[in-house]
Design a protein around this motif. Structure first.
Motif, PDB file in Angstrom:
ATOM      1  N   UNK A 105       0.794  -1.230   0.000  1.00 54.08           N
ATOM      2  CA  UNK A 105       0.000   0.000   0.000  1.00 54.08           C
ATOM      3  C   UNK A 105       0.829   1.284   0.000  1.00 54.08           C
ATOM      4  N   UNK A 106       2.136   1.166   0.117  1.00 54.16           N
ATOM      5  CA  UNK A 106       2.977   2.354  -0.028  1.00 54.16           C
ATOM      6  C   UNK A 106       3.097   2.761  -1.491  1.00 54.16           C
ATOM      7  N   UNK A 107       2.886   1.799  -2.401  1.00 60.35           N
ATOM      8  CA  UNK A 107       3.155   2.033  -3.820  1.00 60.35           C
ATOM      9  C   UNK A 107       1.898   2.257  -4.663  1.00 60.35           C
ATOM     10  N   UNK A 108       0.737   1.942  -4.138  1.00 60.68           N
ATOM     11  CA  UNK A 108      -0.483   2.018  -4.946  1.00 60.68           C
ATOM     12  C   UNK A 108      -1.106   3.408  -4.918  1.00 60.68           C
ATOM     13  N   UNK A 109      -1.886   3.702  -5.959  1.00 66.07           N
ATOM     14  CA  UNK A 109      -2.470   5.028  -6.117  1.00 66.07           C
ATOM     15  C   UNK A 109      -3.905   4.960  -6.636  1.00 66.07           C
TER      16      UNK A 109
END
Length: 379
Positions: A105-109
């Protein structure tokens, strides 16, 4: 006698339309002269757009968007009429779009969800309903808003990309470039959770694990979400820790509230309004609804809850055909549901019940209508 069929899908087995077909066959076998009508329904989760489009003969609009990991993806939303559109954020930013091994979830947008909204605004839609369940994201809705022209700036005034890892770096927010169509539009958010943005019941700790967050990652994201919350409070005077639903979809609920002045509303209530369900009840003798499994959760914004209360409001009896009954299923009797009948007719494994879903449903439907006929004979 007129029946209205309004059942949720039985996930993985029967669609809402298929249950209606089986119910009509059963009803006609018991009441040959009856009139049958049906409407596809959903509770604001997966399948909501298709259900609404089916009910109102709407149009599906397909487009290319940015997926949760920045990839090019295909998404769609629905045109109900020249002014109204309905969409699911999961179509552009949903968890199934991210392979298990890539979930972080650090990388998703949510950028792709913003692209859907921007496309709808460009086509002239000014009444937009958005279902926000099933997200792969924990970006506070920054990606979505960035696609609509909002800029999230770091301490040097540089624009951030809008993924979860950027939450901790936000120092200022520039809304001067937001799509002008936003101010002309009304947004309804289909949301059945009341989680705040931060804290143990907030976006990160409640939903982050299923999106790939380890305890260490979740702690990082929570610190970032608190920073994001504080910047929003300082600039816009809104405390998203006191706004019910702000933590939905990894904080997208909060962003829609702050930047689009959206109204959060029950998913099933929104769907029933969009398909003009109350008008469909005119002249109906009995409503038949249902779902795969009914338990205490069904009384909190699920299809049977919404349909039962609407039928009860009009003084129309409502019954349900369900796959199984779990703990607290009796709560549905306080939601306008007069009786429930299960499709399972003998002890069996779940796998067998699923493989025989159509056969079992058809049999249960016949038993239901025969019971209704027996009730007519009472004096």
């Amino acid at each position: 006698m007129k029946f209205l069929f309004a059942s949720d899908s039985f996930k993985g087995t029967l669609s809402s339309e298929e249950t209606a077909r089986l119910l009509e066959t059963a009803a006609k076998s018991v009441f040959p002269d009856c009139v049958c009508d049906h409407v596809a329904v959903a509770d604001g989760g997966e399948g909501t757009t298709d259900a609404v489009l089916s009910a109102v003969s709407g149009e599906r609009i397909e487009l290319s968007v940015t997926g949760p990991l920045g990839e090019t993806a295909r998404a769609f939303y629905g045109k109900l009429d020249e002014n109204r559109a309905v969409m699911e954020m999961a179509a552009a930013s949903g968890l199934p779009m991210v392979p298990h091994e890539k979930r972080d979830p650090r990388k998703t947008t949510t950028y792709g969800t913003g692209e859907m909204i921007r496309d709808a605004l460009s086509r002239g839609f000014r009444d937009i309903s958005i279902a926000i369940g099933g997200s792969a994201t924990n970006d506070g809705g920054m990606g979505c808003m960035r696609a609509l022209g909002v800029k999230f700036l770091d301490e040097n005034g540089a624009e951030l990309s809008g993924c979860g890892a950027d939450l901790i770096r936000v120092k200022a927010i520039d809304v001067s470039g937001i799509d002008p169509g936003v101010k002309e539009a009304h947004f309804t958010v289909m949301c059945d959770v009341s989680n705040p943005l931060c804290g143990k019941d907030g976006a990160t700790y409640t939903f982050g694990k299923q999106k790939g967050g380890t305890p260490e990652i979740l702690d990082q994201l929570e610190a970032g979400m608190q920073n994001y919350r504080d910047v929003i409070k300082a600039q816009f005077g809104v405390d998203l820790d006191t706004a019910a639903g702000a933590g939905a979809a990894g904080g997208l609920g909060g962003a829609l509230l702050v930047f689009l002045s959206a109204t959060l509303k029950s998913g099933i209530e929104t769907v029933l309004d969009l398909i003009d369900f109350d008008t469909r009840l005119s002249g109906v003798s009995m409503v038949v609804t249902g779902e795969g499994r009914t338990d205490w959760q069904s009384a909190f914004g699920k299809v049977m809850h919404g349909v039962g209360l609407r039928a009860d409001k009009h003084g129309i009896p409502a019954v349900a055909v369900v796959g199984s009954l779990g703990e607290g299923a009796e709560k549905m009797y306080d939601c306008g549901i007069d009786s429930m009948i299960t499709t399972v007719n003998a002890p069996m494994e779940l796998s067998e019940a699923l493989s025989r879903a159509e056969e079992l449903y058809a049999s249960a439907a016949v038993r239901l209508f025969r019971m209704v006929r027996a009730g007519q004979k009472l004096r």
